[in-house]
Write an enzyme that holds these catalytic residues in place. Structure first.
Site, PDB file in Angstrom:
ATOM      1  N   LYS A  80     -21.725   0.616  14.595  1.00  0.00           N
ATOM      2  CA  LYS A  80     -22.460   1.824  15.161  1.00  0.00           C
ATOM      3  C   LYS A  80     -21.515   3.222  15.492  1.00  0.00           C
ATOM      4  CE  LYS A  80     -26.094  -0.530  17.752  1.00  0.00           C
ATOM      5  NZ  LYS A  80     -26.005  -1.690  18.636  1.00  0.00           N
ATOM      6  N   GLY A 107      -7.079  -1.768   6.735  1.00  0.00           N
ATOM      7  CA  GLY A 107      -7.598  -2.699   7.094  1.00  0.00           C
ATOM      8  C   GLY A 107      -7.415  -3.945   6.251  1.00  0.00           C
ATOM      9  N   THR A 108      -7.775  -3.714   5.015  1.00  0.00           N
ATOM     10  CA  THR A 108      -7.800  -4.627   3.966  1.00  0.00           C
ATOM     11  C   THR A 108      -6.231  -5.444   3.908  1.00  0.00           C
ATOM     12  OG1 THR A 108      -9.603  -3.482   2.651  1.00  0.00           O
ATOM     13  CG2 THR A 108      -7.808  -5.147   1.364  1.00  0.00           C
TER      14      THR A 108
END
Ligand code: R5P
Length: 276
Positions: A179, A212-213
């Site tokens: 969101k 993030g990865t």
């Protein structure tokens, strides 16, 4: 003719003027155009929306003066939006390629373009793209730093980078869009089906964006008992303080200078030498 944008000045002498009007519009001047084959060196990142528009202005200017132009842009922004996941989404990668073609690019020369996933010459959105890979340069650099290493990728999409070196790929799963204002799909997990215990590991990817990865991949191999862990990628965007975070959890991070960064240890010049 060789035209070099100011944002390429670390790799070649610039000869194009780019400024900003007081209201934020881009001003572009490409002097001494001839009606002949031309190569335009211009990075499309950072500030990709402005940089793409500047490319369009320069390409159109070259086209109007009768030049036929190859655009050399080492990193292609919007290349990760090459599929429609949800009805009504823009196929941004294709739209950008069509835009560059329409503006006058006879060909785009780029490096580890996300949606191509291998080296070679392709046509996408009508645009001819010559895609180089920095994998060999990055792996050579890693071997100089670390000696004997096992090379892996954090997801299957990047496996082409390591296959010829006997490398293996982990599997990654992203969740749905979160969101809020930011269009981001969080990484749910990175899975590994091979042993890393006691090994020196290089995790190689086409890009580090939010990190993030890579962070999940480093955590995974460290949990699996890897000895030393290095992270490398062709393109280092290093958003959200990810360079600092990665440096804290692994033994080293490096990328190419496709996007200049404090850890751009590998030059892309050998890949572009035919155009430079
Ligand atoms: C995705 O499939 C790419 O190969 C990279 O793994 C990804 O784009 C990296 O993004 P981030 O650093 O935000 O996880």
């Amino acid at each position: 003719m060789r035209f070099v944008s100011p944002n390429f000045s670390d790799l070649a002498e610039p000869n194009i003027e780019i400024k900003t009007f007081p209201d934020g519009d881009s001003y572009v001047r490409v002097p001494s155009i001839k009606k002949e084959e031309s190569v335009l060196f211009h990075r499309l990142y950072p500030e990709q929306n402005t940089a793409i528009l500047q490319a369009v202005l320069m390409l159109e200017t070259l086209k109007r003066a009768g030049a036929s132009t190859t655009l050399v842009s080492p990193y292609l922004p919007y290349s990760r939006q090459d599929k429609v996941f949800r009805e009504g989404e823009a196929m941004s990668a294709e739209i950008i390629c069509k835009l560059l073609l329409e503006a006058g690019a006879r060909k785009l020369v780029t490096i580890d373009c996300h949606f191509l996933k291998k080296e070679g010459t392709f046509t996408y959105g009508g645009l001819e793209i010559e895609n180089f890979s920095a994998n060999k340069l990055l792996i050579e650099h890693a071997r100089k730093k670390m000696g004997e290493i096992e090379i892996i990728t954090p997801d299957i999409g990047a496996k082409y980078l390591v296959e010829e070196f006997g490398g293996k790929g982990m599997e990654k799963k992203r969740g749905g869009y979160q969101k809020g204002e930011e269009a981001y799909r969080k990484i749910e997990f990175v899975e590994r089906k091979f042993e890393v215990k006691g090994k020196n590991i290089l995790i190689l990817d086409d890009m580090i964006s939010t990190g993030g990865t890579m962070i999940k991949a480093v955590e995974n191999v460290k949990k699996g008992g890897a000895e030393r862990v290095f992270c490398a990628a062709t393109h280092g965007l290093f958003l959200k303080n990810s360079l600092k975070k990665l440096k804290e959890i692994c033994d080293g991070v490096f990328v190419t200078d496709s996007i200049p960064s404090p850890v751009s240890e590998v030059s892309i010049i050998p890949l572009l030498k035919d155009y430079l």
